[in-house]
Design an enzyme around this catalytic site. Structure first.
Site, PDB file in Angstrom:
ATOM      1  N   CYS A 118      37.948  35.339  43.757  1.00  0.00           N
ATOM      2  CA  CYS A 118      37.387  33.999  43.933  1.00  0.00           C
ATOM      3  C   CYS A 118      36.263  33.934  44.970  1.00  0.00           C
ATOM      4  O   CYS A 118      35.683  32.862  45.176  1.00  0.00           O
ATOM      5  CB  CYS A 118      38.501  33.023  44.295  1.00  0.00           C
ATOM      6  N   HIS A 161      37.539  26.545  51.376  1.00  0.00           N
ATOM      7  CA  HIS A 161      37.927  27.124  50.086  1.00  0.00           C
ATOM      8  C   HIS A 161      38.876  26.132  49.411  1.00  0.00           C
ATOM      9  O   HIS A 161      38.718  25.847  48.238  1.00  0.00           O
ATOM     10  CB  HIS A 161      38.574  28.483  50.311  1.00  0.00           C
ATOM     11  N   HIS A 175      38.728  24.936  40.095  1.00  0.00           N
ATOM     12  CA  HIS A 175      38.433  26.221  40.754  1.00  0.00           C
ATOM     13  C   HIS A 175      37.754  27.113  39.722  1.00  0.00           C
ATOM     14  O   HIS A 175      38.389  27.603  38.787  1.00  0.00           O
ATOM     15  CB  HIS A 175      39.715  26.858  41.265  1.00  0.00           C
TER      16      HIS A 175
END
Lengths: 396, 309
Positions: free
Chosen positions: A156, A289, A324
């Site tokens: 990620c 994040h 995400h």
């Protein structure tokens, strides 16, 4: 031993983005200012999980060729817009391409394995899309990019990491300009994979909320054109922001879970500040994040609290807006930060209704008008692969 | 303020290395790791992560490790065993009970992250996934990271060939270049006094670009390498023009991470552990280059020197 040739800032002169919020900077800004979540039901492909998960899908209307591998199709949109925004004629300069991605051609790989299991053999077209580098090559060829090509996958943090590598490519003198960013399409592997880890929230992700229960997946792509400041000024380019620094660390703690106290995240933020020649006092905003998983948000909150002490700057997560987007997330959020710096706002945390005090840092809930000069953007991936970008407004 | 350097010239000492699979045959036994990982220390990871961990251990044997050490890896196809396992199970079970372990082990960066976890390496952790040039990109990133941090780095690349991929190769499907598997890891960088190293070489130059850049990389060089080890499609000489001005030992890639195993072989020859005759030289060289080119038009060049050179 090589000698240091010179010092110069690296600047972002072109931005392109596509996500569940739509295509382009204006659409993205409008969604951020409205604080509108773009999560919805999964419609992209049939799955038993349809109706049970909220995801951030890119509207099909943007996809010119539905037969094109989805990750590549998304990347193509953002890459075209970034080059256009930079007013950069690809064929007249040596331009490198750096792609960050988690899944690359995974939707095609799923199709290939399904075909194999059904006894129909491997369809060549889909199998040749499996290597992540295939996306990079196809895009570079189509856009006439003549510089070196790089493909990186740090889960990620891939999209943010692509910008770091892009900066290195410029500093090493390997290209006149670099287009760097990330792209990932929704696929069954990630949808089922994160579900198997109980890491998805059926109600949609709620970063830093006391009832948060996981992430919401999304898809998208974002690219930034990076140039040395002197080169950009010489050609009269419009400069959005400066990529002032970056920090990379590894938790070395667990294959999927972050280190609970956020030591690796804190180290990455400190490294980015050091690299930018700056201090915590200069930070006007942190793009967290903020995935909405219990472990990530608590670890990140602890890292922020320890780093900033009593003077914590505004913090927010945009994961409930876009979902995400995995390998694209770091690049999309670099653009979110660039928009905030250049256009004067700080995005709120969609999905957050009741702050979890165990996260220690209370994020912004609403988007606010502001005049940030220097911001950090956090991206943390599986395996504890942490990347933090430091971005600075041009006149700051 | 960022610092502009030319990556083409560097000084990255290599203190140790190890290799696995096809292309590792020329190394002494102590530097070769089985592709069937064994030992309790490697427990918990997928196949490639476990092999990578054992390669990293072997490469840094005898060296003091610090928490800031980084791990930079390359892999063209990633952890295919776990990817195939997860996807096959998902399809067979109609997405009813996906396997969490296979998923978390299927991600490309599982290899580098597992090495970092096992060796407590908290510095930079990166994974490049750019086909046969993945190792070159990892080495490039490690060289620049070393320049900034002065830390040590494990740099490597690994690829494997599980059942579905093998069947695809049997069918002649494009996208997988060779029916072998393997890779290598080297340990280098740091700020130690290189004169105290008992063995090893140093990387003095790295180039990354396109195949049309290759002639310029050799043109005008004062000190030519004694030999260029080339991994890539045949007949690169046609692209060199009158360069490189030194012999070229050409061999097609054994697997997508061949550039790593070829580099390990070059280091072994420079160290005097492997015979120079393996690459057609009659005496031990002090300066070798490794050139990688791909069908996609990517190219990379590393120049290596023995410590005594």
């Amino acid at each position: 031993m090589a000698s240091v040739l010179e010092s110069a800032p690296i600047v972002l002169t072109g931005l392109g983005v596509v996500s569940a919020a739509g295509r382009g900077l204006d659409a993205t800004e409008a969604t951020l200012r409205a604080g509108r979540s773009c999560l919805g039901p999964l419609t992209r492909f049939p799955s038993p999980r349809n109706g049970h998960h909220r995801v951030g899908e890119v509207a099909q209307e943007w996809i010119a060729d539905p037969a094109e591998p989805r990750t590549r199709a998304l990347a193509r949109l953002a890459l075209a817009d970034a080059l256009d925004d930079a007013r950069l004629e690809a064929r007249t300069r040596r331009i490198a391409l750096v792609l960050g991605t988690c899944t690359g051609g995974m939707p095609e790989t799923e199709e290939a394995i399904e075909s194999q299991l059904a006894g129909r053999g491997f369809p060549e077209r889909v199998w040749s899309e499996h290597p992540c580098g295939a996306t990079t090559h196809a895009l570079a060829e189509d856009f006439g990019l003549r510089g070196p090509r790089f493909t990186i996958s740090t889960a990620c943090s891939s999209g943010a990491q692509a910008l770091v590598i892009g900066r290195d490519v410029l500093l090493a003198g390997l290209a006149d300009a670099v287009v760097a960013g990330g792209a990932d399409a929704l696929c069954r592997l990630t949808l089922n994979g994160f579900a198997s880890l109980f890491a998805t929230d059926p109600k949609g992700c709620r970063p830093f909320d006391v009832e948060r229960d996981g992430m919401s997946l999304g898809e998208g792509a974002a690219f930034c054109v990076l140039e040395r400041e002197d080169v950009a000024l010489e050609r009269g380019a419009r400069i959005h922001v400066e990529l002032a620094g970056a920090g990379n660390t590894c938790d070395a703690f667990h294959p999927t879970a972050p280190e609970p106290d956020g030591r690796g995240a804190e180290a990455a933020m400190r490294a980015a500040l050091r690299d930018a020649g700056s201090t915590v006092d200069a930070v006007d905003y942190v793009n967290a994040h903020g995935t909405g998983t219990p472990g990530n948000d608590q670890a990140e909150g602890r890292a922020l609290a320890r780093l900033f002490g009593t003077r914590i700057p505004p913090v927010s997560s945009v994961k409930a807006i876009f979902g995400h987007t995995l390998g694209a997330a770091g690049a999309i959020e670099a653009i979110v930060c660039s928009l905030g710096l250049a256009r004067g706002f700080l995005p709120g945390t969609s999905g957050l209704t009741r702050f979890d005090p165990d996260c220690e840092v209370e994020p912004l809930t609403e988007t606010v008008t502001a005049s940030p000069r220097f911001v950090l953007s956090n991206s943390f991936g599986f395996g504890g692969n942490n990347t933090v970008l430091a971005l600075r407004r041009r006149d700051a | 303020m960022a610092t502009i350097v030319r990556a083409v010239e560097c000084d990255f000492p290599v203190f140790g290395y190890a290799a696995s699979g096809a292309g590792a045959e020329g190394l002494v036994r102590d530097r070769v790791v089985s592709l069937l990982p064994v030992g309790s220390g490697a427990r918990g990871g997928g196949r490639l992560p476990r092999v990578a961990y054992q390669l990293a251990q072997r490469a840094s044997k005898g060296h003091t490790l610090r928490g800031g050490t980084g791990v930079v890896f390359g892999t063209a196809f990633g952890c295919l065993t776990e990817t195939e396992s997860f996807v096959s199970h998902m399809i067979r079970e109609r997405e009813a009970t996906p396997k969490p372990r296979a998923f978390s082990s299927s991600v490309h960066n599982a290899i580098a992250s597992f090495v970092a976890l096992k060796l407590n390496a908290r510095g930079e952790c990166q994974t490049f996934v750019h086909g046969e040039l993945s190792f070159a990109q990892a080495l490039f990133a490690a060289v620049l990271a070393h320049r900034r941090s002065g830390e040590s780095y494990w740099v490597g690349a690994l690829d494997e060939l599980p059942a579905h991929t093998f069947r695809a190769l049997e069918q002649g499907v494009r996208g997988t270049s060779a029916a072998h598997e393997g890779g290598a890891v080297l340990f280098g960088g740091g700020s130690e006094d290189v004169s105290e190293a008992v063995a090893g070489s140093r990387l003095v130059r790295i180039e990354l670009g396109r195949t049309q850049d290759v002639p310029a990389w050799f043109a005008g060089s004062d000190a030519k390498p004694e030999l260029v080890l080339h991994a890539g499609p045949p007949a690169p000489e046609a692209d060199f023009g009158s360069e490189p001005g030194c012999p070229v030992f050409h061999a097609p890639p054994d697997h997508p991470s061949s550039l790593a195993t070829r580099t390990a072989l070059a280091l072994s020859i420079l160290d005097g552990e492997s015979s120079a005759t393996l690459v057609g030289l009659s005496t031990r060289p002090s300066r070798l280059a490794v050139l990688g080119t791909t069908a996609d038009g990517d190219a990379a060049l590393f120049e290596l020197r023995g410590f005594g050179a």
